[in-house]
Design a protein around this motif. Structure first.
Motif, PDB file in Angstrom:
ATOM      1  N   GLU A  16       0.807  -1.225   0.000  1.00 50.63           N
ATOM      2  CA  GLU A  16       0.000   0.000   0.000  1.00 50.63           C
ATOM      3  C   GLU A  16       0.840   1.275   0.000  1.00 50.63           C
ATOM      4  O   GLU A  16       0.318   2.356  -0.283  1.00 50.63           O
ATOM      5  CB  GLU A  16      -0.921   0.004   1.220  1.00 50.63           C
ATOM      6  N   GLY A  17       2.110   1.185   0.344  1.00 43.92           N
ATOM      7  CA  GLY A  17       2.942   2.383   0.411  1.00 43.92           C
ATOM      8  C   GLY A  17       2.474   3.327   1.506  1.00 43.92           C
ATOM      9  O   GLY A  17       2.005   2.899   2.571  1.00 43.92           O
ATOM     10  N   ASN A  18       2.559   4.630   1.259  1.00 43.12           N
ATOM     11  CA  ASN A  18       2.185   5.619   2.261  1.00 43.12           C
ATOM     12  C   ASN A  18       0.678   5.873   2.329  1.00 43.12           C
ATOM     13  O   ASN A  18       0.209   6.564   3.230  1.00 43.12           O
ATOM     14  CB  ASN A  18       2.884   6.958   1.972  1.00 43.12           C
ATOM     15  N   THR A  19      -0.072   5.317   1.368  1.00 41.11           N
ATOM     16  CA  THR A  19      -1.502   5.622   1.301  1.00 41.11           C
ATOM     17  C   THR A  19      -2.237   5.187   2.561  1.00 41.11           C
ATOM     18  O   THR A  19      -3.032   5.937   3.132  1.00 41.11           O
ATOM     19  CB  THR A  19      -2.134   4.933   0.079  1.00 41.11           C
ATOM     20  N   LEU A  20      -1.966   3.972   3.025  1.00 44.54           N
ATOM     21  CA  LEU A  20      -2.661   3.456   4.199  1.00 44.54           C
ATOM     22  C   LEU A  20      -2.300   4.262   5.435  1.00 44.54           C
ATOM     23  O   LEU A  20      -3.169   4.603   6.246  1.00 44.54           O
ATOM     24  CB  LEU A  20      -2.319   1.980   4.398  1.00 44.54           C
ATOM     25  N   ASP A  21      -1.022   4.585   5.583  1.00 42.74           N
ATOM     26  CA  ASP A  21      -0.592   5.367   6.741  1.00 42.74           C
ATOM     27  C   ASP A  21      -1.260   6.734   6.751  1.00 42.74           C
ATOM     28  O   ASP A  21      -1.757   7.196   7.778  1.00 42.74           O
ATOM     29  CB  ASP A  21       0.928   5.518   6.720  1.00 42.74           C
ATOM     30  N   THR A  22      -1.316   7.387   5.621  1.00 44.88           N
ATOM     31  CA  THR A  22      -1.964   8.691   5.513  1.00 44.88           C
ATOM     32  C   THR A  22      -3.454   8.597   5.833  1.00 44.88           C
ATOM     33  O   THR A  22      -4.020   9.460   6.511  1.00 44.88           O
ATOM     34  CB  THR A  22      -1.773   9.263   4.099  1.00 44.88           C
ATOM     35  N   THR A  23      -4.085   7.528   5.372  1.00 47.57           N
ATOM     36  CA  THR A  23      -5.518   7.343   5.610  1.00 47.57           C
ATOM     37  C   THR A  23      -5.808   7.183   7.098  1.00 47.57           C
ATOM     38  O   THR A  23      -6.762   7.767   7.629  1.00 47.57           O
ATOM     39  CB  THR A  23      -6.030   6.117   4.842  1.00 47.57           C
ATOM     40  N   LEU A  24      -4.999   6.401   7.789  1.00 49.27           N
ATOM     41  CA  LEU A  24      -5.200   6.219   9.217  1.00 49.27           C
ATOM     42  C   LEU A  24      -5.095   7.543   9.966  1.00 49.27           C
ATOM     43  O   LEU A  24      -5.884   7.828  10.870  1.00 49.27           O
ATOM     44  CB  LEU A  24      -4.182   5.222   9.776  1.00 49.27           C
ATOM     45  N   GLU A  25      -4.147   8.373   9.590  1.00 48.67           N
ATOM     46  CA  GLU A  25      -4.006   9.660  10.256  1.00 48.67           C
ATOM     47  C   GLU A  25      -5.174  10.591   9.934  1.00 48.67           C
ATOM     48  O   GLU A  25      -5.584  11.388  10.767  1.00 48.67           O
ATOM     49  CB  GLU A  25      -2.682  10.314   9.867  1.00 48.67           C
ATOM     50  N   GLN A  26      -5.717  10.481   8.716  1.00 44.24           N
ATOM     51  CA  GLN A  26      -6.896  11.279   8.388  1.00 44.24           C
ATOM     52  C   GLN A  26      -8.063  10.927   9.299  1.00 44.24           C
ATOM     53  O   GLN A  26      -8.779  11.812   9.795  1.00 44.24           O
ATOM     54  CB  GLN A  26      -7.283  11.050   6.916  1.00 44.24           C
ATOM     55  N   LEU A  27      -8.271   9.634   9.521  1.00 46.18           N
ATOM     56  CA  LEU A  27      -9.354   9.206  10.395  1.00 46.18           C
ATOM     57  C   LEU A  27      -9.170   9.756  11.803  1.00 46.18           C
ATOM     58  O   LEU A  27     -10.103  10.276  12.417  1.00 46.18           O
ATOM     59  CB  LEU A  27      -9.416   7.680  10.443  1.00 46.18           C
ATOM     60  N   HIS A  28      -7.976   9.671  12.322  1.00 48.02           N
ATOM     61  CA  HIS A  28      -7.749  10.108  13.687  1.00 48.02           C
ATOM     62  C   HIS A  28      -7.740  11.626  13.814  1.00 48.02           C
ATOM     63  O   HIS A  28      -8.058  12.162  14.872  1.00 48.02           O
ATOM     64  CB  HIS A  28      -6.438   9.515  14.214  1.00 48.02           C
ATOM     65  N   THR A  29      -7.404  12.315  12.757  1.00 51.34           N
ATOM     66  CA  THR A  29      -7.471  13.772  12.799  1.00 51.34           C
ATOM     67  C   THR A  29      -8.900  14.235  13.026  1.00 51.34           C
ATOM     68  O   THR A  29      -9.167  15.125  13.845  1.00 51.34           O
ATOM     69  CB  THR A  29      -6.923  14.374  11.496  1.00 51.34           C
ATOM     70  N   VAL A  30      -9.843  13.615  12.312  1.00 57.20           N
ATOM     71  CA  VAL A  30     -11.252  13.964  12.497  1.00 57.20           C
ATOM     72  C   VAL A  30     -11.729  13.517  13.870  1.00 57.20           C
ATOM     73  O   VAL A  30     -12.398  14.258  14.597  1.00 57.20           O
ATOM     74  CB  VAL A  30     -12.114  13.330  11.392  1.00 57.20           C
ATOM     75  N   LEU A  31     -11.371  12.320  14.269  1.00 58.14           N
ATOM     76  CA  LEU A  31     -11.824  11.768  15.540  1.00 58.14           C
ATOM     77  C   LEU A  31     -11.308  12.573  16.720  1.00 58.14           C
ATOM     78  O   LEU A  31     -11.980  12.698  17.748  1.00 58.14           O
ATOM     79  CB  LEU A  31     -11.346  10.319  15.655  1.00 58.14           C
TER      80      LEU A  31
END
Length: 461
Positions: free
Chosen positions: A173-188
């Motif tokens: 997945e490269g950096n995509t998955l890592d970036t996605t996880l941080e997006q979720l937690h930023t909102v949360l």
């Protein structure tokens, strides 16, 4: 039900008093501003201004905040009337995740998942975290400033993906998955009164997060397919997906593959976010208190010598364990516990109607002079069990990862990982705080330093 807390339940003339809380536009604006600073600051403002009971908001935004050990005992001790309610986490983790299940179903699922939290699995996860941490530490250039919180958080997040989704996922997945996880937690974790709305309305949360959630779902379901096809070897010790797909386990899941997905995502949330919070505040507690740092260094040298710390050897580090316990007292990873009351009840002279959304505050409980001598002082020795300090603390005064019956499933992992990572940092070299000012608070689901934790990197050992 009726509580045993004292106080009149009616106003003069037989009328029930309105719940305390901001009334005028100016009072409401002040309260909302305090929540924009941080949820911890918002709760502290309500407590100091309105006392042990305070209501804020209207309609789906209305929350009733209860403060103090008496209220904590009342709510945490009665799971029949006070249902766990974390809509924001449910929006991400799904309807069959541990955080979303009603109490009885939650207990059944926790029992089913218990093997994933035994010592072998915890140590394997902790050692993966340590490997990632050492990779980050080795990349810190000397005589520069780095954000230690962000760096350690990244290490924990990468190790969590390896451990809970599967080996090789990050490479694909490269950096995509890592970036996605941080997006979720930023909102949360956004410190805002609007976050309370998301926590009351999981469907709204899913709507706001539909793009990153769809990416997470794609990755997890693809890994489930790979496991069934034998394309990904199940690691040893077995990880959550491999465990849940076992013939003796899978038929017990309430929703098949959806429960596998929800369990994996909830474990990701429960592992790296609170663990990162505890790591950041524990490191800050060390670096901000020279005498504590010196004692921790002596313990690491005495217990480990030149041996690189691993999960198994980290259990020798009793003083570092006390440092972590004190750090998450002062800065609890979970700053608030949400509940939904099934039946109305009375507390401190006020009638709380059925259906109310409640918030308990670890942050204010952990800093209450009623339970803690000199509560603002950072003192790891208060956790020395050869003394009497811990015996004097009511259980409802200290619950950094939630109540005993609904405790964050990652708490046992954090108890091993955080002292181990602190030891690895101390073994790597000398660092000092780059800023003398205490970090500003931020975060809703997990308390974090708003601007990270800048440290100055000095000569390595």
């Amino acid at each position: 039900m009726t509580s045993h807390l004292s106080g009149p339940v009616t106003a003069p003339g037989g009328r029930r008093p309105r719940l305390p809380g901001p009334r005028t536009p100016r009072e409401v604006a002040t309260a909302l501003d305090s929540f924009r600073d941080s949820v911890a600051a918002g709760m502290s403002h309500l407590h100091h201004t309105y006392g042990p009971v305070a209501a804020l908001g209207i309609g789906p935004l209305r929350w009733t905040f209860l403060f103090g050990t008496d209220a904590n005992e009342l709510v945490l001790g009665n799971t029949e009337n006070f249902e766990f309610s974390y809509g924001g986490l449910q929006a991400i983790a799904g309807d069959t995740a541990l955080v979303a299940l009603p109490n009885a179903e939650n207990r059944t699922m926790r029992q089913l998942l218990r093997p994933l939290f035994d010592r072998e699995h915890v140590d394997a996860y902790a050692d993966r975290v340590l490997d990632r941490v050492r990779d980050r530490l080795a990349a810190w250039p000397q005589n520069t400033t780095v954000d230690a919180y962000t760096e350690l958080r990244l290490a924990v997040r990468l190790a969590s993906v390896d451990s809970f989704i599967g080996p090789g996922v990050l490479n694909r997945e490269g950096n995509t998955l890592d970036t996605t996880l941080e997006q979720l937690h930023t909102v949360l974790n956004r410190s805002s009164i609007l976050t309370l709305l998301v926590w009351n309305a999981p469907r709204l949360g899913r709507l706001r997060l539909r793009k990153p959630l769809s990416r997470i779902d794609r990755v997890v379901h693809a890994e489930i397919t790979r496991r069934r096809a034998g394309a990904t070897p199940t690691p040893d010790p077995i990880d959550p997906i491999g465990f849940l797909l076992r013939p003796g386990i899978y038929p017990e899941l309430p929703a098949g593959d959806h429960t596998v997905r929800d369990t994996v995502v909830s474990l990701l949330i429960a592992s790296y976010d609170p663990t990162s919070s505890a790591l950041g505040w524990s490191l800050y507690g060390l670096l901000a208190n020279p005498e504590v740092l010196a004692e921790a260094k002596r313990e690491v040298a005495r217990e480990l010598g030149d041996e690189p710390v691993r999960a198994a050897t980290a259990r020798r580090l009793k003083y570092l364990g006390h440092v972590v316990a004190e750090a998450i007292r002062v800065h609890p990873p979970v700053v608030a516990s949400a509940r939904h009351c099934v039946k109305g009840f009375e507390v401190h002279g006020h009638r709380i109607p059925a259906g109310s959304r409640l918030m308990l505050s670890q942050f204010t409980s952990h800093r209450s002079p009623d339970s803690w001598p000199d509560p603002e002082r950072f003192d790891p020795d208060r956790w020395d069990r050869t003394g009497t300090a811990t015996a004097a603390v009511p259980p409802a005064a200290y619950f950094p990862y939630g109540s005993p019956r609904r405790r964050c499933p990652g708490s046992g992992m954090a108890a091993v990982i955080v002292p181990a990572v602190l030891a690895a940092v101390l073994q790597a070299g000398d660092i000092t705080l780059a800023d003398d000012h205490p970090p500003r608070l931020d975060g809703f689901a997990a308390l974090r330093p708003k601007a990270g934790l800048p440290v100055r990197v000095h000569q390595p050992h």
